[in-house]
Motif scaffolding. Structure first.
Motif, PDB file in Angstrom:
ATOM      1  N   ARG A 128       0.815  -1.218   0.000  1.00 19.36           N
ATOM      2  CA  ARG A 128       0.000   0.000   0.000  1.00 19.36           C
ATOM      3  C   ARG A 128       0.854   1.277   0.000  1.00 19.36           C
ATOM      4  O   ARG A 128       0.662   2.167  -0.827  1.00 19.36           O
ATOM      5  CB  ARG A 128      -0.954  -0.001   1.191  1.00 19.36           C
ATOM      6  CG  ARG A 128      -1.968   1.133   1.132  1.00 19.36           C
ATOM      7  CD  ARG A 128      -3.026   1.007   2.191  1.00 19.36           C
ATOM      8  NE  ARG A 128      -3.868  -0.155   1.864  1.00 19.36           N
ATOM      9  CZ  ARG A 128      -4.369  -0.986   2.758  1.00 19.36           C
ATOM     10  NH1 ARG A 128      -4.143  -0.798   4.032  1.00 19.36           N
ATOM     11  NH2 ARG A 128      -5.108  -1.999   2.379  1.00 19.36           N
ATOM     12  N   ARG A 129       1.793   1.389   0.937  1.00 18.23           N
ATOM     13  CA  ARG A 129       2.582   2.620   1.041  1.00 18.23           C
ATOM     14  C   ARG A 129       3.465   2.839  -0.184  1.00 18.23           C
ATOM     15  O   ARG A 129       3.480   3.928  -0.763  1.00 18.23           O
ATOM     16  CB  ARG A 129       3.456   2.613   2.300  1.00 18.23           C
ATOM     17  CG  ARG A 129       4.246   3.933   2.457  1.00 18.23           C
ATOM     18  CD  ARG A 129       5.472   3.806   3.353  1.00 18.23           C
ATOM     19  NE  ARG A 129       6.393   2.767   2.972  1.00 18.23           N
ATOM     20  CZ  ARG A 129       7.324   2.890   2.011  1.00 18.23           C
ATOM     21  NH1 ARG A 129       7.415   3.997   1.311  1.00 18.23           N
ATOM     22  NH2 ARG A 129       8.140   1.889   1.735  1.00 18.23           N
ATOM     23  N   LYS A 180       1.389   3.799  -3.233  1.00 16.50           N
ATOM     24  CA  LYS A 180       0.885   5.170  -3.096  1.00 16.50           C
ATOM     25  C   LYS A 180       2.007   6.180  -3.380  1.00 16.50           C
ATOM     26  O   LYS A 180       1.827   7.129  -4.156  1.00 16.50           O
ATOM     27  CB  LYS A 180       0.330   5.393  -1.687  1.00 16.50           C
ATOM     28  CG  LYS A 180      -0.195   6.791  -1.454  1.00 16.50           C
ATOM     29  CD  LYS A 180      -0.672   6.962  -0.029  1.00 16.50           C
ATOM     30  CE  LYS A 180      -1.047   8.406   0.219  1.00 16.50           C
ATOM     31  NZ  LYS A 180      -1.050   8.745   1.622  1.00 16.50           N
ATOM     32  N   ASP A 181       3.163   5.982  -2.767  1.00 19.73           N
ATOM     33  CA  ASP A 181       4.303   6.877  -2.992  1.00 19.73           C
ATOM     34  C   ASP A 181       4.761   6.839  -4.448  1.00 19.73           C
ATOM     35  O   ASP A 181       5.118   7.872  -5.025  1.00 19.73           O
ATOM     36  CB  ASP A 181       5.464   6.517  -2.068  1.00 19.73           C
ATOM     37  CG  ASP A 181       5.175   6.824  -0.610  1.00 19.73           C
ATOM     38  OD1 ASP A 181       4.158   7.506  -0.314  1.00 19.73           O
ATOM     39  OD2 ASP A 181       5.959   6.369   0.256  1.00 19.73           O
TER      40      ASP A 181
END
Length: 165
Positions: free
Chosen positions: A93-94, A97-98
């Motif tokens: 997820r992170r 997203k980044d």
């Protein structure tokens, strides 16, 4: 010899076809569509893909997202099912997203920014892409053996599937 220490596609399993589940793909931008086509083309051209515990050979892969999970449906060259692996998307997820944020900055920069600014953003983009690729390799450990180049292309496809427009 390749930079990753492998010589061509000999001596290991490989992908001969990759399909993204159309119901998993949201409408996307021309930039995302281009990344998708290039990643699939490059992946078919050169890859290492060995489902653990299965005979080496050639494989077809269908990638999809079902209930927020990444599904690897693997079949042999004749289309006979080999194995299905399901990975949680939560660990990605992170980084995804980044990666999307920096890709947006990169695509805006290539239209107006100086070459040094574009290069700096691109270095960050490649760093996040490598981080996601290594995470994918870790999550597939014990399931599918892949090299870094294959992981990079698969991570690109994971991002295409994850794209929400």
């Amino acid at each position: 010899m390749k930079a990753n220490g492998m010589v061509g596609n000999e001596g290991h399993g490989r992908l001969i076809d990759v399909v993204l589940d159309e119901t998993s793909i949201a409408p996307s931008t021309p930039d995302i569509e281009h990344e998708r086509r290039v990643a699939i083309y490059d992946l078919i051209e050169e890859n290492r893909f060995e489902p653990v515990g299965k005979p080496q050979g050639t494989f077809k892969l269908k990638l999809s997202i079902v209930d927020r999970k990444l599904v690897f449906d693997i079949s042999d060259a004749d289309g006979e099912p080999v194995v299905t692996h399901i990975l949680s998307l939560t660990p990605f997820r992170r980084v995804v997203k980044d990666y999307f944020l920096i890709c947006d900055s990169y695509y805006q920069a290539i239209r107006t920014a100086s070459p040094s600014k574009i290069e700096a953003i691109d270095m960050g983009r490649r760093g996040l892409h490598n981080e996601g690729s290594r995470l994918l390799m870790e999550r597939l450990e014990g399931k599918i053996r892949i090299d870094l180049d294959t992981a990079r292309r698969l991570f690109t496809l994971l991002c295409v599937l994850h794209w929400k427009g």
